[in-house]
Motif scaffolding. Structure first.
Motif, PDB file in Angstrom:
ATOM      1  N   GLY A 252       0.970  -1.090   0.085  1.00  0.00           N
ATOM      2  CA  GLY A 252       0.020   0.160   0.161  1.00  0.00           C
ATOM      3  C   GLY A 252       0.956   1.162  -0.011  1.00  0.00           C
ATOM      4  O   GLY A 252       0.407   2.237  -0.722  1.00  0.00           O
ATOM      5  N   TYR A 253       2.033   1.289   0.719  1.00  0.00           N
ATOM      6  CA  TYR A 253       2.651   2.450   0.753  1.00  0.00           C
ATOM      7  C   TYR A 253       3.388   2.578  -0.422  1.00  0.00           C
ATOM      8  O   TYR A 253       3.574   3.838  -0.838  1.00  0.00           O
ATOM      9  N   LEU A 254       3.943   1.653  -1.218  1.00  0.00           N
ATOM     10  CA  LEU A 254       4.449   1.937  -2.590  1.00  0.00           C
ATOM     11  C   LEU A 254       3.359   2.302  -3.503  1.00  0.00           C
ATOM     12  O   LEU A 254       3.629   3.255  -4.377  1.00  0.00           O
ATOM     13  N   ARG A 255       2.185   1.604  -3.419  1.00  0.00           N
ATOM     14  CA  ARG A 255       1.215   2.147  -4.438  1.00  0.00           C
ATOM     15  C   ARG A 255       0.754   3.695  -4.226  1.00  0.00           C
ATOM     16  O   ARG A 255       0.690   4.776  -5.066  1.00  0.00           O
ATOM     17  N   LEU A 256       0.623   3.832  -2.991  1.00  0.00           N
ATOM     18  CA  LEU A 256       0.386   5.389  -2.690  1.00  0.00           C
ATOM     19  C   LEU A 256       1.325   6.252  -3.126  1.00  0.00           C
ATOM     20  O   LEU A 256       1.213   7.733  -3.355  1.00  0.00           O
ATOM     21  N   ALA A 257       2.656   5.808  -2.940  1.00  0.00           N
ATOM     22  CA  ALA A 257       3.988   6.719  -3.133  1.00  0.00           C
ATOM     23  C   ALA A 257       3.863   7.077  -4.924  1.00  0.00           C
ATOM     24  O   ALA A 257       4.123   8.083  -5.066  1.00  0.00           O
ATOM     25  N   GLU A 258       3.715   5.879  -5.537  1.00  0.00           N
ATOM     26  CA  GLU A 258       3.442   6.196  -6.931  1.00  0.00           C
ATOM     27  C   GLU A 258       2.202   7.194  -7.199  1.00  0.00           C
ATOM     28  O   GLU A 258       2.479   8.147  -8.246  1.00  0.00           O
ATOM     29  N   ARG A 259       1.253   7.167  -6.579  1.00  0.00           N
ATOM     30  CA  ARG A 259       0.165   8.060  -7.032  1.00  0.00           C
ATOM     31  C   ARG A 259       0.548   9.561  -6.384  1.00  0.00           C
ATOM     32  O   ARG A 259       0.232  10.445  -7.285  1.00  0.00           O
ATOM     33  N   LEU A 260       1.444   9.563  -5.479  1.00  0.00           N
ATOM     34  CA  LEU A 260       1.822  10.744  -4.812  1.00  0.00           C
ATOM     35  C   LEU A 260       2.570  11.472  -6.052  1.00  0.00           C
ATOM     36  O   LEU A 260       2.480  12.741  -6.235  1.00  0.00           O
ATOM     37  N   TYR A 261       3.408  10.725  -6.467  1.00  0.00           N
ATOM     38  CA  TYR A 261       4.571  10.934  -7.336  1.00  0.00           C
ATOM     39  C   TYR A 261       3.771  11.551  -8.593  1.00  0.00           C
ATOM     40  O   TYR A 261       4.137  12.735  -9.248  1.00  0.00           O
ATOM     41  N   ALA A 262       2.895  10.903  -9.018  1.00  0.00           N
ATOM     42  CA  ALA A 262       2.420  11.222 -10.478  1.00  0.00           C
ATOM     43  C   ALA A 262       1.120  12.094 -10.586  1.00  0.00           C
ATOM     44  O   ALA A 262       0.914  12.736 -11.376  1.00  0.00           O
ATOM     45  N   GLY A 264      -0.075  14.131  -7.475  1.00  0.00           N
ATOM     46  CA  GLY A 264       0.202  14.485  -6.027  1.00  0.00           C
ATOM     47  C   GLY A 264      -1.116  15.077  -5.527  1.00  0.00           C
ATOM     48  O   GLY A 264      -1.597  14.584  -4.281  1.00  0.00           O
ATOM     49  N   PRO A 265      -1.687  16.236  -5.859  1.00  0.00           N
ATOM     50  CA  PRO A 265      -2.498  16.977  -4.908  1.00  0.00           C
ATOM     51  C   PRO A 265      -3.801  15.991  -4.690  1.00  0.00           C
ATOM     52  O   PRO A 265      -4.345  15.770  -3.649  1.00  0.00           O
ATOM     53  N   ALA A 266      -4.222  14.984  -5.502  1.00  0.00           N
ATOM     54  CA  ALA A 266      -5.450  14.351  -5.181  1.00  0.00           C
ATOM     55  C   ALA A 266      -5.013  13.220  -4.331  1.00  0.00           C
ATOM     56  O   ALA A 266      -6.170  12.680  -3.640  1.00  0.00           O
ATOM     57  N   PHE A 267      -3.991  12.910  -3.935  1.00  0.00           N
ATOM     58  CA  PHE A 267      -3.637  11.696  -3.067  1.00  0.00           C
ATOM     59  C   PHE A 267      -2.973  12.224  -1.651  1.00  0.00           C
ATOM     60  O   PHE A 267      -2.590  11.521  -0.764  1.00  0.00           O
ATOM     61  N   ALA A 268      -2.690  13.560  -1.625  1.00  0.00           N
ATOM     62  CA  ALA A 268      -1.938  14.422  -0.412  1.00  0.00           C
ATOM     63  C   ALA A 268      -3.126  14.250   0.930  1.00  0.00           C
ATOM     64  O   ALA A 268      -3.519  15.369   1.118  1.00  0.00           O
ATOM     65  N   GLN A 269      -3.081  13.317   1.546  1.00  0.00           N
ATOM     66  CA  GLN A 269      -4.180  13.183   2.552  1.00  0.00           C
ATOM     67  C   GLN A 269      -3.778  12.049   3.390  1.00  0.00           C
ATOM     68  O   GLN A 269      -2.752  11.125   3.241  1.00  0.00           O
ATOM     69  N   ALA A 270      -4.549  11.533   4.557  1.00  0.00           N
ATOM     70  CA  ALA A 270      -4.229  10.420   5.453  1.00  0.00           C
ATOM     71  C   ALA A 270      -4.912   9.355   4.824  1.00  0.00           C
ATOM     72  O   ALA A 270      -5.821   9.307   4.276  1.00  0.00           O
ATOM     73  N   TRP A 271      -4.203   8.148   4.967  1.00  0.00           N
ATOM     74  CA  TRP A 271      -4.762   6.912   4.454  1.00  0.00           C
ATOM     75  C   TRP A 271      -4.531   5.597   5.495  1.00  0.00           C
ATOM     76  O   TRP A 271      -3.387   5.694   6.274  1.00  0.00           O
ATOM     77  N   ASN A 272      -5.508   4.734   5.641  1.00  0.00           N
ATOM     78  CA  ASN A 272      -5.392   3.464   6.324  1.00  0.00           C
ATOM     79  C   ASN A 272      -5.055   2.362   5.358  1.00  0.00           C
ATOM     80  O   ASN A 272      -5.700   2.390   4.491  1.00  0.00           O
ATOM     81  N   PHE A 273      -4.338   1.472   5.994  1.00  0.00           N
ATOM     82  CA  PHE A 273      -4.309   0.141   5.225  1.00  0.00           C
ATOM     83  C   PHE A 273      -4.334  -1.036   6.353  1.00  0.00           C
ATOM     84  O   PHE A 273      -3.260  -1.113   7.285  1.00  0.00           O
ATOM     85  N   GLY A 274      -5.422  -1.686   6.147  1.00  0.00           N
ATOM     86  CA  GLY A 274      -5.752  -2.671   7.294  1.00  0.00           C
ATOM     87  C   GLY A 274      -6.534  -3.896   6.379  1.00  0.00           C
ATOM     88  O   GLY A 274      -6.567  -3.751   5.252  1.00  0.00           O
ATOM     89  N   PRO A 275      -6.362  -4.954   7.377  1.00  0.00           N
ATOM     90  CA  PRO A 275      -6.711  -6.291   6.704  1.00  0.00           C
ATOM     91  C   PRO A 275      -8.304  -6.249   6.568  1.00  0.00           C
ATOM     92  O   PRO A 275      -9.001  -5.400   7.388  1.00  0.00           O
ATOM     93  N   ASP A 276      -8.723  -7.355   5.983  1.00  0.00           N
ATOM     94  CA  ASP A 276     -10.196  -7.467   5.865  1.00  0.00           C
ATOM     95  C   ASP A 276     -10.594  -7.976   7.204  1.00  0.00           C
ATOM     96  O   ASP A 276     -10.025  -8.534   8.034  1.00  0.00           O
ATOM     97  N   ALA A 277     -12.076  -7.743   7.545  1.00  0.00           N
ATOM     98  CA  ALA A 277     -12.607  -8.426   8.823  1.00  0.00           C
ATOM     99  C   ALA A 277     -12.089  -9.651   9.365  1.00  0.00           C
ATOM    100  O   ALA A 277     -11.899  -9.880  10.492  1.00  0.00           O
ATOM    101  N   ALA A 278     -12.007 -10.495   8.136  1.00  0.00           N
ATOM    102  CA  ALA A 278     -11.585 -11.627   8.636  1.00  0.00           C
ATOM    103  C   ALA A 278     -10.486 -12.010   9.459  1.00  0.00           C
ATOM    104  O   ALA A 278     -10.121 -12.920   9.990  1.00  0.00           O
ATOM    105  N   ALA A 279      -9.535 -11.165   9.249  1.00  0.00           N
ATOM    106  CA  ALA A 279      -8.212 -10.999   9.959  1.00  0.00           C
ATOM    107  C   ALA A 279      -8.324 -10.444  11.564  1.00  0.00           C
ATOM    108  O   ALA A 279      -7.009 -10.476  11.816  1.00  0.00           O
ATOM    109  N   GLU A 280      -9.140 -10.097  11.719  1.00  0.00           N
ATOM    110  CA  GLU A 280      -9.571  -9.441  13.306  1.00  0.00           C
ATOM    111  C   GLU A 280      -9.563 -10.641  14.137  1.00  0.00           C
ATOM    112  O   GLU A 280     -10.657 -11.197  14.195  1.00  0.00           O
ATOM    113  N   LYS A 281      -8.699 -10.843  14.729  1.00  0.00           N
ATOM    114  CA  LYS A 281      -8.535 -12.112  15.582  1.00  0.00           C
ATOM    115  C   LYS A 281      -7.929 -11.926  16.898  1.00  0.00           C
ATOM    116  O   LYS A 281      -7.101 -11.028  17.209  1.00  0.00           O
TER     117      LYS A 281
END
Length: 375
Positions: A252-262, A264-281
């Motif tokens: 997710g960090y790599l994907r976001l950095a790509e978008r920021l570079y290409a 920028g303004p549309a992606f310059a904000q806060a982002w969560n990267f978490g698993p699906d609910a099934a991984a909440e154990k």
């Protein structure tokens, strides 16, 4: 391969956009930072790392020889003059800030050091960027614990309030506020045509994976215990966490950095990267699974800690924005993530080449193939 093999489809990393890109990474000797360093090397990015020495021995950084394919500089991000000089000299295009004091329990023991590193260190990185004209994308990595956690059973979204019960958690909330203030004051998306810098923050937590040796974390504690042929001692077995393999948020960090570079303004904000609910154990589930995966008469026991520092019993992230706008989603089912993690430590125990083994896990994750299970 599909879901039955332990994966879901969907990872797209633009390899060409990273080849030769000048990337500055703080905290490259840490667990997540060293994995990202290795991944950037497979993408052929020109990477300079800035960090203190690894805080554990052994460490993933040393075992995977993560510094061998990058510039490895040692220093303290609390030293603003050094940080500005090391940044300006390298002239990076993309900056990942991951250097941090990352443990809740350590923050109780050293609150001042935690605040100095996590808050002022973040301000120093952003100040170094402000004085360096080459940077186009900045990603500040904080934590899911930056939120004011009311343990009310709901997942936190990016616009929820910052907070934190303990020094570590509150320092991460403050790092988010510092990032937002710099973005609004110096790198405002509305003025991107003038300054050319896009700043975002990323929040993830409870990352597991091979090579983590930190104290007071479930998987490292388990691996140390099993390697020593001792039972794993578990605190708070009922606590629920959103577990994810280290490669998940890093993708997710790599994907976001790509978008920021290409874009920028549309992606310059806060982002969560978490698993699906099934991984909440609960912690108990992971203790049982890693014990079974290790085999060899491994065992775990719960312990009552009447005077243990406060730890949240439930915390979850809503990563819907990343799924929708970044087209990112986790790919590994939790049981598969645990298999990969245990496989790594068994390869280490058996004397495997941990750089090659770790890169094979990255390559397989990217290619959507079954990772090698032996070194």
């Amino acid at each position: 391969m599909g879901i039955e093999a332990g994966y879901v489809e969907g990872l797209v990393i633009d390899t060409a956009s990273w080849r030769g890109r000048r990337v500055l990474l703080t905290g490259h000797t840490g667990f997540k930072g060293a994995w990202l360093s290795l991944w950037l090397q497979t993408l052929q990015a020109q990477t300079r790392g800035l960090a203190l020495d690894p805080t554990t021995s052994p460490s993933f950084f040393e075992l995977a020889k993560a510094g061998s394919g990058m510039e490895d500089l040692r220093g303290d991000i609390r030293n603003l003059d050094w940080l500005k000089s090391a940044t300006a000299e390298f002239r990076p295009e993309i900056v990942f800030h991951m250097a941090a004091q990352s443990l809740v329990r350590s923050s109780y023991a050293d609150p001042i050091g935690t605040y100095a590193t996590n808050i002022m260190g973040t301000a120093h990185v952003l100040e170094a960027v402000r004085s360096c004209g080459s940077v186009r994308a900045v990603l500040i990595i904080t934590s899911d614990k930056c939120y004011e956690n009311r343990e009310d059973g709901r997942a936190y979204a990016e616009d929820d309030a910052m907070g934190g019960y303990d020094p570590y958690s509150s320092s991460k909330g403050c790092a988010e506020l510092v990032t937002a203030a710099y973005r609004q004051s110096y790198f405002n998306p509305d003025g991107h045509a003038d300054h050319g810098v896009a700043v975002a923050s990323a929040r993830a937590g409870n990352v597991i994976g091979g090579g983590d040796w930190a104290r007071d974390r479930l998987i490292p504690d388990a691996m140390r215990a099993f390697l020593a042929k001792q039972p794993l001692v578990v605190r708070f077995p009922q606590a629920v966490r959103p577990w994810q393999h280290v490669l998940e948020p890093l993708s997710g960090y790599l994907r976001l950095a790509e978008r920021l570079y290409a874009n920028g303004p549309a992606f310059a904000q806060a982002w969560n990267f978490g698993p699906d609910a099934a991984a909440e154990k609960p912690v108990r589930y992971l203790a049982e699974r890693v014990t079974a995966l290790w085999g060899e008469q491994a065992a775990w026991v719960a312990t009552a800690e009447d005077h243990a520092p406060h730890e949240a019993h439930y915390l979850s992230l809503d990563a819907g924005k990343a799924r929708t706008l970044l087209e990112w989603r986790p790919r590994l089912h939790l049981d598969r993530a645990l298999e990969l993690t245990v496989d790594w430590y068994k390869a280490y125990r058996d004397g495997g080449n941990m750089r090659e083994f770790s890169i094979s896990q990255i390559d397989a994750y990217v290619a959507d193939k079954q990772p090698a299970l032996t070194a």
